[in-house]
Design an enzyme around this catalytic site. Structure first.
Site, PDB file in Angstrom:
ATOM      1  N   LYS A   1       0.843  -1.198   0.000  1.00 44.65           N
ATOM      2  CA  LYS A   1       0.000   0.000   0.000  1.00 44.65           C
ATOM      3  C   LYS A   1       0.880   1.251   0.000  1.00 44.65           C
ATOM      4  CE  LYS A   1      -1.999  -1.402   3.752  1.00 44.65           C
ATOM      5  NZ  LYS A   1      -2.885  -1.679   4.905  1.00 44.65           N
TER       6      LYS A   1
ATOM      7  N   THR B   1      -8.874   9.812   7.816  1.00 41.30           N
ATOM      8  CA  THR B   1      -8.583   8.537   7.153  1.00 41.30           C
ATOM      9  C   THR B   1      -8.352   7.401   8.150  1.00 41.30           C
ATOM     10  OG1 THR B   1      -6.237   9.144   7.079  1.00 41.30           O
ATOM     11  CG2 THR B   1      -7.573   9.678   5.137  1.00 41.30           C
TER      12      THR B   1
ATOM     13  N   GLY C   1      -8.640   4.122   9.994  1.00 41.19           N
ATOM     14  CA  GLY C   1      -9.248   2.840   9.668  1.00 41.19           C
ATOM     15  C   GLY C   1      -9.073   2.378   8.240  1.00 41.19           C
ATOM     16  N   THR C   2      -8.261   3.056   7.455  1.00 41.95           N
ATOM     17  CA  THR C   2      -8.129   2.675   6.041  1.00 41.95           C
ATOM     18  C   THR C   2      -7.570   1.267   5.870  1.00 41.95           C
ATOM     19  OG1 THR C   2      -6.020   3.864   6.020  1.00 41.95           O
ATOM     20  CG2 THR C   2      -7.918   4.993   5.075  1.00 41.95           C
ATOM     21  N   GLY C   3      -6.534   0.915   6.635  1.00 39.95           N
ATOM     22  CA  GLY C   3      -5.909  -0.396   6.477  1.00 39.95           C
ATOM     23  C   GLY C   3      -6.851  -1.526   6.850  1.00 39.95           C
ATOM     24  N   CYS C   4      -7.532  -1.388   7.973  1.00 37.21           N
ATOM     25  CA  CYS C   4      -8.505  -2.398   8.410  1.00 37.21           C
ATOM     26  C   CYS C   4      -9.620  -2.533   7.379  1.00 37.21           C
ATOM     27  CB  CYS C   4      -9.113  -2.008   9.757  1.00 37.21           C
ATOM     28  SG  CYS C   4      -7.924  -1.697  11.070  1.00 37.21           S
TER      29      CYS C   4
END
Length: 271
Positions: free
Chosen positions: A174, A205, A207-210
């Protein structure tokens, strides 16, 4: 009606923007049945993580067996695992489960708070990553796991090779921390896909990875191939970032429900 079943094995975010809460919201939005195994409890809000307490290994094992043995599972997503002991236990459970696995090797929070003990890194490399259908590290996690520092898009391929050396079938590097477009690299070492999205001027932003990892797991549970699942998940999270909103005094969350309120559908930013 039978919905695809997706299990998240992760920590709780009391602020509701990341962790188990983000995972379940994502699964609901994407039309699958979300289930959860809680690995840790955090005191967390928009400004950071004020405390974290991991659950006993026995509690994690009992939750997992309770869900999988009765309900079954079509895909699993892992997030915050905190300690080497928890990583070992989850890896053992996943090894006996016939379902695709998305590993989000969570190391630090959006605010820079550590969520994985340094002593657990080698266990993630040797026990968890080899079980991953898709691993989804961000650039900080790539550096933490492999020592490779990505400074530009040209470095993404080198980072992917370093992560693939630990055994995941696919890796999604990412590149959201790089300047310019939000570009990610998906590869299995042979096939390669660059996924680009506009960068929105929105600081909210959390929580984007989860959210991305849960979206990938949701699409895999529906029977999509890895490239299809990752492409659809990228569209979903891009819309969620565009619609991210202020909450509290710090960094607000992405909007997991944006597509439900936007008739244009996933891939189109909310108005």
């Amino acid at each position: 009606m039978t919905l695809p079943r997706v299990l998240t094995v992760a920590g709780s975010d009391s602020g509701g923007g990341a962790g188990i809460q983000a995972d379940l919201k994502t699964m609901l939005a994407l039309g699958v049945h979300g289930m959860s195994v809680l690995t840790a409890v955090t005191a967390q809000n928009s400004t950071g993580v004020q405390g974290a307490w991991e659950l006993p290994v026995a509690a994690v094992r009992a939750q997992y067996r309770s869900v999988v043995d009765d309900i079954g599972v079509d895909a699993v997503k892992t997030g915050m695992l905190a300690s080497a002991e928890l990583v070992e236990e989850v890896a053992e459970l996943l090894a006996g489960t016939d379902a695709p696995v998305v590993v989000d090797p969570v190391g630090v929070s959006k605010h820079g708070d550590p969520l994985l003990a340094a002593s657990a890194l080698d266990t993630v490399r040797t026990r968890l990553l080899p079980l991953a259908t898709v691993a989804t590290p961000n650039l900080d996690e790539v550096a933490q796991l492999t020592g490779v520092h990505v400074e530009s898009e040209a470095d993404l391929r080198r980072a992917a090779a370093a992560v693939l050396s630990y055994g995941p079938t696919w890796v999604l590097i990412k590149g959201g921390h790089l300047p310019g477009e939000a570009v990610d690299l998906l590869t299995d070492g042979t096939e390669e896909l660059l996924l680009r999205a506009p960068r929105y001027d929105n600081r909210h932003t959390h929580g984007t990875g989860c959210t991305l990892a849960s979206a990938i797991a949701s699409q895999l549970a529906k029977g999509q191939s890895v490239p299809e699942a990752v492409t659809a998940a990228k569209e979903y999270v891009t819309g969620a970032i565009a619609a991210g909103f202020a909450l509290g005094a710090g960094i607000g969350p992405v909007d997991h429900g944006w597509a439900l309120r936007n008739q244009a559908g996933p891939g189109t930013p909310a108005a």
